[in-house]
Design a protein around this motif. Sequence first.
Motif, PDB file in Angstrom:
ATOM      1  N   GLY A 190     -41.664  41.604  14.117  1.00 59.02           N
ATOM      2  CA  GLY A 190     -42.545  41.610  15.268  1.00 59.02           C
ATOM      3  C   GLY A 190     -41.834  41.832  16.589  1.00 59.02           C
ATOM      4  O   GLY A 190     -40.627  41.586  16.717  1.00 59.02           O
ATOM      5  N   ASN A 240     -46.440  41.199  15.120  1.00 61.60           N
ATOM      6  CA  ASN A 240     -46.288  40.801  16.520  1.00 61.60           C
ATOM      7  C   ASN A 240     -46.887  39.423  16.779  1.00 61.60           C
ATOM      8  O   ASN A 240     -46.309  38.599  17.502  1.00 61.60           O
ATOM      9  CB  ASN A 240     -46.962  41.832  17.426  1.00 61.60           C
ATOM     10  N   ARG A 243     -44.675  36.861  15.242  1.00 64.07           N
ATOM     11  CA  ARG A 243     -43.476  36.642  16.062  1.00 64.07           C
ATOM     12  C   ARG A 243     -43.793  35.760  17.260  1.00 64.07           C
ATOM     13  O   ARG A 243     -43.033  34.848  17.606  1.00 64.07           O
ATOM     14  CB  ARG A 243     -42.915  37.987  16.529  1.00 64.07           C
TER      15      ARG A 243
END
Length: 346
Positions: A190, A240, A243
């Motif tokens: 991510g 993403n 993350r």
Amino acid sequence: MIVLGIESSCDETGLALYDTQRGLLSHALHSQVVMHEEYGGVVPELASRDHIRRAIPLLEHTLEEAGVTLEKIDAIAYTQGPGLAGALLVGSSIACALGLATGKPVLGVHHLEGHLLSPLLAADPPAFPFIALLVSGGHTQLMRVDGVGQYTLLGETLDDAAGEAFDKSAKLLGLGYPGGPAISRLAEFGDPSAYKLPRPMLHSKDFNFSFSGLKTAVLTVVKNHEEKVVANICEQDKANIARGFVDAIVDVLTAKCISALKHTGLKRLVIAGGVGANAQLRASLNAAAATKKFRVFYPELEFCTDNGAMIAFAGAMRLMINPDAAKKDYSFNVRPRWPLDEISVV
């Protein structure tokens, strides 16, 4: 002194033999992850039944691997709590039945004490005193540990535990169970700048945690996504979000640990519990340790999750301090809820 340890608090069946002179002799573990994966979480009744099936074969394997017979064991330690009541009853009844059959004393061990002491099984164990971050699916606590049975609670989560937040957030992203490892792996791909999620209680000036709001933030991001349906979120965007979540939770855990060390003046930090295996958390703490000049200790990866070795070891440590801690009273009860501060060395 040889202690047999039996762990059955949730969804792992663990048996181990620990010798106070030679160290860990053998251990065996069966995880129920595959069985519970179909249901998206632990089903208590299924967990209890599986412990019944697995315990005796694991016991036989552990004894054979160590070359030890039941007659050579000096005591039997078992997880008395906290945990799932039915699962705890399986391990407790087996331990007390073995004690009755062999005439060996038995000792109920606190599950979290096993986790707290598990880093002492490593090749480079920490010395007392130290700060311990106990971080798992059911618990997130910061403790000062001055010795066996000498635990001072500094702070804990006010709602979801860190591991619980990992699993719930992973489910929101359509990942499998257990969600913690899955979301951690996905986060590696991510973009850390894509989603800045909140860091709950990061500046609260105490040692407590709160992760339900972070989980809700993940839910909000998923719901507000233009595709609206989790299955249609592209893999990169899932990474993403993962993350952003992992960075947030790691930042909070790291900051609280540093604050606890500064508050107490101690220079040793121990990480215990299943989330202690998280690669991002370890990297963050190791970087902080290099900068802030403290040492961080972890259990061996195989001892991060529930296991019999930590129960055998905790039982042995207690018996070395107080040989009368184990009893030949084979009636038993379990404690699904058992605050750690209620136990002591006596």
